[in-house]
Each structure stands twice: as C-alpha cells, then as structure tokens.
Design an enzyme around this catalytic site. Structure first.
Site, mmCIF file in Angstrom:
data_model
loop_
_atom_site.group_PDB
_atom_site.id
_atom_site.type_symbol
_atom_site.label_atom_id
_atom_site.label_comp_id
_atom_site.label_asym_id
_atom_site.label_seq_id
_atom_site.Cartn_x
_atom_site.Cartn_y
_atom_site.Cartn_z
ATOM 1 N N SER A 2 53.770 45.233 56.124
ATOM 2 C CA SER A 2 54.027 44.770 57.489
ATOM 3 C C SER A 2 53.032 43.686 57.856
ATOM 4 O O SER A 2 51.978 43.553 57.246
ATOM 5 C CB SER A 2 53.887 45.933 58.463
ATOM 6 O OG SER A 2 52.520 46.296 58.542
ATOM 7 N N LYS A 3 53.415 42.927 58.867
ATOM 8 C CA LYS A 3 52.568 41.845 59.370
ATOM 9 C C LYS A 3 51.182 42.345 59.719
ATOM 10 O O LYS A 3 50.202 41.653 59.538
ATOM 11 C CB LYS A 3 53.198 41.285 60.656
ATOM 12 C CG LYS A 3 53.913 39.997 60.485
ATOM 13 C CD LYS A 3 54.156 39.286 61.805
ATOM 14 C CE LYS A 3 54.727 40.121 62.898
ATOM 15 N NZ LYS A 3 55.752 39.513 63.695
ATOM 16 N N ARG A 4 51.135 43.567 60.254
ATOM 17 C CA ARG A 4 49.856 44.071 60.719
ATOM 18 C C ARG A 4 48.902 44.336 59.566
ATOM 19 O O ARG A 4 47.722 44.087 59.644
ATOM 20 C CB ARG A 4 50.064 45.369 61.514
ATOM 21 C CG ARG A 4 50.068 45.183 63.012
ATOM 22 C CD ARG A 4 50.255 46.510 63.740
ATOM 23 N NE ARG A 4 51.219 47.366 63.096
ATOM 24 C CZ ARG A 4 50.914 48.475 62.431
ATOM 25 N NH1 ARG A 4 49.666 48.870 62.325
ATOM 26 N NH2 ARG A 4 51.863 49.204 61.872
ATOM 27 N N LYS A 5 49.454 44.903 58.498
ATOM 28 C CA LYS A 5 48.593 45.396 57.424
ATOM 29 C C LYS A 5 48.354 44.384 56.317
ATOM 30 O O LYS A 5 47.423 44.511 55.551
ATOM 31 C CB LYS A 5 49.235 46.631 56.792
ATOM 32 C CG LYS A 5 48.916 47.909 57.522
ATOM 33 C CD LYS A 5 49.340 49.071 56.671
ATOM 34 C CE LYS A 5 48.260 50.106 56.508
ATOM 35 N NZ LYS A 5 48.755 51.250 55.744
ATOM 36 N N SER A 6 49.257 43.429 56.185
ATOM 37 C CA SER A 6 49.127 42.546 55.032
ATOM 38 C C SER A 6 49.517 41.122 55.414
ATOM 39 O O SER A 6 50.109 40.892 56.457
ATOM 40 C CB SER A 6 50.010 43.045 53.896
ATOM 41 O OG SER A 6 50.954 43.969 54.359
#
Ligand code: GLU
Ligand code: ZN
Length: 495
Positions: free
Chosen positions: A258-262
């Site tokens: 996901s955008k948040r994690k990677s």
C-alpha cells in the site's frame, strides 16, 4: 475468430501505481502475444479525486515503460486512437444513462430515494448488531404514489440494480472455477448516483461491453466485484468477458502493498534510477514466471513467452533487493552511449544540488563507465561514485584521513610519501597497472599495512571511505589533481 481485446482502466486519482503498471503490463503482454488489441480507458468519474496531473502522470509513465496502447484518449498533444471512443468515462455519460434507463424500463433496476444519512444510519445499525453491511431494500418495491411523495420532498433518486439470489459462477483464467453467492454481495447495488454519475461497477460493465472487451485481466482485489459485473452484463444482454485475476502484490511481511507502507508510485522508482527494462522485467515476474531459471527478459522476450497458464494464484511479494539486482543486470547490458545518456540527468542533479561543481559531458561519462558500470544498483547511485571527480576543491574530513591503526602524524607522512612516489614515477608511472605495485612497495618499505595507506589515499582524493577501485579513481582524477589532493590532505593533518 474474434481478435482479443483487453484494456486497462486506471482512475486518475493518483500517480501511476506499481500495481496498475503490473496490470497494464500483463494486459499488454497478453495482447501482443495473441495479436490482440490493448486499450487504455480512463475511469475518471471520481471528480473530486481525479486530476489532469495524475492523468498525465499515468499516461507519461505507461509510455515510459513502453506499454503503448492501441486505442486510448487524446493525450499529450496526440489525437485519440481507436473507433470505440471517447476513452474517458466522463465523456461517456450518455451511454450509462441509456443503459440505466433500459434497466429501469425492464424493472431490473429501480430508483432509490434513500439519503446518505439514512444509508449511514442503517450501516451503523448493522455494524452495532455485528451484521454484514447490506442495503435494506426499502425502495425495492415502492408504489408510484410513494415515489411521487419522495420526489415532492425534493429527493433525487439514485438508481439501484436488483441483485437476484443465486450462485454466480465463472471460470477465471488464473483461479479456475469461482462461485460466489449473490447473497454475499450486499444487496441491491447503486449503479448511478443521484447526480447522474455512474458507479464504477456500472461504468466498467457498460464500457467493457461497448468497447468489445473479450478478456478482463485485473488485480485480485477486484475478484469480489466480478459477480456484480457478471450480473450486470447478463441483465444488459451483453456477452460476459473472460476474467483473469492477478495475484495481489504483497510487502515482504505479506501485508498488501500500500501507499502507506511502501513506495508504490512508478515515478519514484524512475527518480531513483531504475531503468525501464528492469522495471518491466521485474513487474512481469510479479505473479508470472517462465518456469525456467531464466529471469532476465526483454519486453519482446516477455511477449514471446507470456502464457496465462503460468500466472500464479498466490500473492506476489515485492522484493526490492531482487528488483535492484535485476536493475544492476540491465545496467550492465546497456550500450555505452545509452547508459551515459541515462546517467546524464542524474549527474546534472548532483551539480544542481551542489554536490558537484560541474556536470561531465556524455563523452566523459562514457569514459567513466568501466569504473562504475558494475557498481550501480540504481542510476542515482552514480553521484556517490564519481562526484569527487567533478568538484573543484575537496575538503576531506581530517578524522577520516587517519586509518584506525594510525595516528595523524603517520597519516600525514603516508600521504606525503605517496605524493612523492607518484611524482617521482612521472607521467609514465601514472597508470592503473603501475600505481598499485609502486604504492604497495612504499607501504612495505615503511612497514605500513597497504590497506591503511590505501584508505588514507582514498579519503584524500575522494573524501570518501568507499569509492570505485582506488587506482582507477586516481587515474580518472588525473595526475595533477591527485598530487594536489594528497598534498592538501597532508596539510589538513599538519600541526
Ligand atoms: N478503475 C479501476 C481500477 O483502477 C479499474 C478496475 C478494472 O480493471 O475493472 O482499479
Ligand atoms: Zn433506497
């Protein structure tokens, strides 16, 4: 035989995502492998989150990856291509309206007057009761009088599609037989909002039918949407395309990427200096393999070998190290001029950032390639390897000039002795082959470890403790500058 037609349908609500690029690539490989048509359609009905900038980013980077579409919208000054346009959903609203009207006329759909607040309250009620979220059918059987009453209240209806009970089954090219109970679909489905914009489920079906899409190849996150789409295809009397759901892309910890994690934007990988050949190669291996040991494949080789039977079901882990390895492999394979041209903007950026005083010409970069080519996991690593060649005045950290087993006085005499030895050897002695034995001999006569002397020299000429091979680095720097930097470093240690 009909010519296969596939599409990607990105929403311009963010920059081109790695997952979208992977889906685009698989569609492209499928189309090219079977001689089909690859179509680009923009699902821009989320008017709040869609922007022209995101649209431009998506088109630019698909193009950058080499995923040329056969049909698609006018973009970047180029005209629309294909006979099934327009290729932006906001320009196709008339089609959705007509299709919705047809469903209304056949009572496959009905106006729903529920307000957002009412639906929200119902959702919360179900949540509190720990029941699955589902439309309560309030408007499924309104009388004409009840409709009129809602209309006079000023309510504008959405349009809801009747989800008939039963099992929806289909044969997925990747997952095999899939059966989903319509009871799990959340009840009758809004297909057109009160403001007239189609919902994704509706727009996608109307467009896939109108554009003659034969195969829908998309991420597994859409698997639960597919029964809704199949019911809509059937209700509208359209042929149902073949589906292929690609495995999810996972982080190494097996959570969804996901955008948040990677890092998920293709542009960020490009900015780091991943080359298109490696990105395409890597994305192809996210859920597909040749079934052999072969891993380094050009886009044309991928097209030749692509086989949907070899797409895996299980999640595909995004392994950054493997991507870097592949990138390094592709960097090694690029022709000199090509690689130098691709490195040039990264070196210009070093100058712009003040890490270098000048930017080497492409011809100069070609000269540096033997020294750096095998040391680049990404093009952006070039600055750390060669900036020292392009700075006028180097100011090494005096602490780094003194190797661990030495003191400052030893370092100073080591640097001066090296300087004298190099000067004494003259221009003919200033070659990679001659420097090494000369400096090793010097260390030996003085009782120093060669590694210590080399480290002091390395820091003196580059300011860094890690560089390309030392003697290559000295030769690249040139004799005069090498002598000057050794003397200057020795001065820094004086007193
Ligand atoms: N706009 C959808 C997405 O980007 C398209 C999904 C589909 O291919 O049907 O996920
Ligand atoms: Zn309703």
């Amino acid at each position: 035989m009909t010519i296969p037609r596939v599409r990607i349908a990105p929403s311009p609500t963010g920059p081109l995502h790695i997952g979208t690029a992977r889906t685009a690539l698989f569609n492209y490989l499928f189309a090219r492998h079977v001689g089909g048509t690859f179509i680009l359609r923009l699902e821009d009905t989320d008017v709040v989150r869609s922007t022209p900038e995101f649209e431009a980013d998506i088109l630019e980077h698909l193009h950058w990856l080499g995923l040329e579409w056969d049909e698609g919208p006018a973009a970047g000054g180029l005209p629309e291509r294909g006979a099934f346009g327009p290729y932006r959903q906001m320009e196709r609203r008339e089609l959705y309206r007509a299709a919705a009207e047809r469903l209304l006329a056949e009572d496959r759909a009905y106006p729903c007057y529920c307000t957002a607040e009412e639906l929200d309250a119902e959702r919360r009620r179900l949540e509190a009761a720990r029941l699955p979220s589902r439309y309560n059918d309030r408007c499924a059987a309104l009388t004409a009088a009840e409709r009129v009453r809602f209309e006079t209240e000023g309510r504008r209806p959405a349009i809801r599609f009747r989800i008939e009970p039963g099992i929806v089954a289909f044969d997925d090219m990747v997952r095999g037989r899939v059966e989903i109970d319509a009871a799990a679909l959340g009840g009758d489905l809004v297909i057109v909002r009160a403001d007239g914009t189609p919902l994704y489920h509706f727009g996608v079906v109307v467009d896939d039918a109108a554009m003659g899409i034969t195969h829908v190849i998309r991420g597994e996150d859409h698997l639960s949407n597919t029964p809704k789409h199949i019911l809509l295809f059937r209700a509208l009397g359209y042929p149902v395309p073949v589906f292929a759901h690609l495995p999810l892309i996972l982080n190494p910890d097996r959570t969804k990427m996901s955008k948040r994690k990677s890092q998920t934007a293709v542009k960020d990988y490009i900015a780091e200096g991943f080359v298109r050949e490696a990105l395409v190669n890597y994305l192809a291996l996210l859920g597909w393999s040749t079934g052999t040991e072969e891993e380094i494949l050009s886009i044309d080789e991928l097209v030749a070998r692509f086989d949907t039977d070899a797409i895996q079901k299980g999640g595909a882990i995004f392994d950054r190290q493997r991507l870097e390895w592949l990138n390094g492999q592709w960097i090694r394979r690029l022709a000199d001029d090509d690689l130098a041209a691709r490195l040039a903007p990264f070196l210009a950026a070093e100058t712009a950032a003040g890490r270098a005083d000048r930017t080497p010409s492409t011809a100069e970069i070609v000269g540096l390639l033997p020294m750096v080519r095998e040391r680049l996991p990404v093009l952006g690593a070039i600055g750390d390897l060669v900036d020292f060649l392009h700075v006028d005045a180097l100011a090494p950290d005096p602490a780094l000039l003194v190797p661990k087993r030495w003191d400052a006085a030893t370092a100073r005499s080591g640097l001066l002795a090296a300087r004298d030895a190099i000067e004494g050897a003259g221009a003919v002695g200033f070659t990679v082959l001659a420097l090494e034995p000369a400096l090793r001999g010097l260390a030996e006569t003085r009782g120093w470890k060669a590694g210590d002397l080399f480290m002091a020299i390395r820091v003196a000429i580059s300011g860094r403790t890690a560089t390309p091979p030392l003697f290559e680095s000295m030769v690249a720097l040139g004799r005069a500058r090498t002598l000057a930097r050794l003397a200057h470093a020795a001065d820094l240690l004086a007193g």
